[in-house]
Design an enzyme around this catalytic site. Structure first.
Site, PDB file in Angstrom:
ATOM      1  N   SER A  70       0.843  -1.210   0.000  1.00 49.60           N
ATOM      2  CA  SER A  70       0.000   0.000   0.000  1.00 49.60           C
ATOM      3  C   SER A  70       0.869   1.248   0.000  1.00 49.60           C
ATOM      4  CB  SER A  70      -0.914   0.028   1.233  1.00 49.60           C
ATOM      5  OG  SER A  70      -1.759  -1.094   1.233  1.00 49.60           O
TER       6      SER A  70
ATOM      7  N   ASN B 166      -6.393  -9.115  -7.715  1.00 48.62           N
ATOM      8  CA  ASN B 166      -6.405  -9.910  -6.484  1.00 48.62           C
ATOM      9  C   ASN B 166      -7.693 -10.689  -6.275  1.00 48.62           C
ATOM     10  OD1 ASN B 166      -6.874  -6.956  -6.249  1.00 48.62           O
ATOM     11  ND2 ASN B 166      -7.755  -7.527  -4.287  1.00 48.62           N
TER      12      ASN B 166
ATOM     13  N   SER C 165       4.723  -6.532  -2.558  1.00 47.55           N
ATOM     14  CA  SER C 165       4.532  -6.729  -1.124  1.00 47.55           C
ATOM     15  C   SER C 165       5.047  -8.106  -0.718  1.00 47.55           C
ATOM     16  CB  SER C 165       3.038  -6.616  -0.809  1.00 47.55           C
ATOM     17  OG  SER C 165       2.816  -6.882   0.552  1.00 47.55           O
ATOM     18  N   GLY C 166       5.835  -8.144   0.365  1.00 48.53           N
ATOM     19  CA  GLY C 166       6.484  -9.388   0.772  1.00 48.53           C
ATOM     20  C   GLY C 166       5.536 -10.486   1.216  1.00 48.53           C
ATOM     21  N   HIS C 167       4.434 -10.101   1.900  1.00 51.35           N
ATOM     22  CA  HIS C 167       3.627 -11.151   2.535  1.00 51.35           C
ATOM     23  C   HIS C 167       2.795 -11.964   1.551  1.00 51.35           C
ATOM     24  CE1 HIS C 167      -0.531  -9.274   2.931  1.00 51.35           C
ATOM     25  NE2 HIS C 167       0.158  -8.197   2.646  1.00 51.35           N
TER      26      HIS C 167
ATOM     27  N   THR D 234      14.481   4.445   9.427  1.00 48.81           N
ATOM     28  CA  THR D 234      15.535   3.458   9.662  1.00 48.81           C
ATOM     29  C   THR D 234      15.121   2.113   9.064  1.00 48.81           C
ATOM     30  OG1 THR D 234      16.167   4.623  11.655  1.00 48.81           O
ATOM     31  CG2 THR D 234      16.914   2.338  11.476  1.00 48.81           C
TER      32      THR D 234
ATOM     33  N   CYS E 144      -8.628  -7.474   1.774  1.00 51.48           N
ATOM     34  CA  CYS E 144      -8.493  -6.254   2.553  1.00 51.48           C
ATOM     35  C   CYS E 144      -9.853  -5.636   2.808  1.00 51.48           C
ATOM     36  CB  CYS E 144      -7.594  -5.282   1.826  1.00 51.48           C
ATOM     37  SG  CYS E 144      -6.091  -6.089   1.291  1.00 51.48           S
TER      38      CYS E 144
END
Ligand code: PLP
Length: 395
Positions: free
Chosen positions: A73, A152, A200-202, A238, A325
């Protein structure tokens, strides 16, 4: 414990064991801030840069074109807002589609309130845009074309290379939300003329809370997050070292396993589709071919998606109805309405998304559970009479 089949991998996938293992040292002894200058920080810094190389390799990009974000997102927001803010055009116009994820749609709607004009391209009944309509929508003030790589909810894949070529020819930036595609199907940003890409990683084995953005060399967009000089001054904050390492390992594994997984999942998906379509008054949503390998999506007439999900869960199947989502949202999915389904049919949607955890036995289990659940719900349904829906799609 009774069997529980997880068929909701498009909502999120499990963290791969190798990914978790690679992340752990960076929660523990390697806790340094990668921006620090002393040697204790070198390992963390090198780990972040190694992950950047791996994500770049997944996309056919160079490491300097990859920027880490907190999620898909954020990358979508950054691409769209950043492109608009960086544009010197007096009036600004975006072209996107009616079937985007809310990370794109709501960003565009927000920008509309700020005076940006947006064209939402429609799609055909399989969920694919028309290139002629795209060309016709281009205006002198168009600053960005944003078209998702793969949907999706219904798994449709857009003609990305052709869209990119049109954008390039007109000197317009092209962004693609590749959150459902990255790690699952081949992407080559150079060959596909992509300027900005969100992932997106997940969705492919890394944890929730890490994403990345590809920004083609030379493309200037404004930052979304201002602060320190992280990510070469373009995205402050960071670095999340363990999650970034995890994303890198997930990208590496995805690349290695992609050809085999695409074939294996496509076969499982097709068996699932064939089996589910034996149910009467049930049809596939999205294209027959050229769809995401693991994604099977249907509308089942005469029942409600919510009730279907709860009953499927009781029968040992985790599935979804419409977008992950927005589950909890009772409106029918905007994607199903955009492919032309009436409200009452769109309410009976089911998405089964298979991933690396799934096996042949899982498909058998789903195909055993689904007809039982559907016939139970139909027997109680007020809109089901004498073995058929009171309002049939084709009536
Ligand atoms: N875009 C698409 C197509 C998605 O499916 C999702 C999540 O489901 C997102 C964007 C948002 O990604 P994230 O959950 O990493 O913010």
């Amino acid at each position: 414990m009774p069997k529980l089949v997880y068929a909701d991998n498009a909502a999120t996938a499990r963290v791969l064991p190798q990914v978790l293992e690679a992340m752990l040292p960076y929660f523990g002894e390697e806790y340094a801030n990668p921006s620090s200058l002393y040697p204790f920080a070198y390992k963390a810094k090198n780990a972040v840069e190694a992950a950047r190389e791996k994500v770049a390799a997944l996309l056919g990009a160079t490491a300097r074109e990859i920027y880490f974000t907190s999620c898909g997102s954020e990358a979508d927001n950054w691409a769209i807002k950043g492109a608009v803010l960086a544009s010197k055009k007096e009036k600004k116009h975006i072209i996107t589609t009616a079937i985007e994820h809310h990370a794109v749609l709501h960003t565009c709607q927000y920008l509309e309130k700020k005076g940006v004009e947006v064209t939402y391209l429609g799609v055909d009944e399989t969920g694919v845009i028309s290139l002629d309509e795209l060309k016709a929508a281009i205006r002198p003030e168009t600053v960005l074309i944003s078209v998702m790589f793969a949907n999706n909810e219904i798994g449709s894949i857009q003609p990305i290379k052709e869209i990119g070529a049109i954008a390039r020819e007109h000197g317009i930036l092209f962004h693609t939300d590749a959150v459902q595609a990255a790690g699952h199907i081949p992407i080559d940003v150079a060959e596909m003329n992509i300027d900005l890409l969100a992932l997106s990683g997940h969705k492919f084995g890394a944890p929730k809370g890490i994403g990345a953005m590809y920004i083609r060399k030379g493309v200037l967009i404004d930052p979304l997050i201002h602060g320190g000089g992280h990510e070469r001054g373009r995205r402050a904050g960071t670095e999340n070292v363990p999650y970034t390492v995890g994303l890198g390992v997930a990208a590496e594994i995805a690349m290695e396993k992609m050809p085999g997984e695409m074939e294996r999942l496509s076969k499982l998906r097709d068996r699932l589709i064939e089996g589910a379509l034996k149910l009467p008054y049930t049809f596939l949503t999205g294209p027959q071919e050229n769809r995401l390998p693991g994604l099977a999506s249907f509308c089942i007439e005469g029942i409600e998606g919510e009730a279907l999900l709860l009953n499927l869960y009781n029968a040992g199947v985790c599935a979804s109805s419409g977008s992950a989502c927005s589950s909890g949202d009772l409106d029918p999915s905007h994607v199903l309405l955009a492919i032309g389904l009436p409200h009452h049919v769109a309410h009976g949607s089911l998405r089964l998304s298979l991933g690396e955890v799934n096996t042949e036995e899982d498909v058998d289990h789903i195909l055993e559970a689904l007809p039982q659940v559907v016939s139970k719900l139909r027997s109680m349904s007020p809109v089901w009479e004498n073995g058929k829906p009171m309002w049939h799609l084709e009536d």
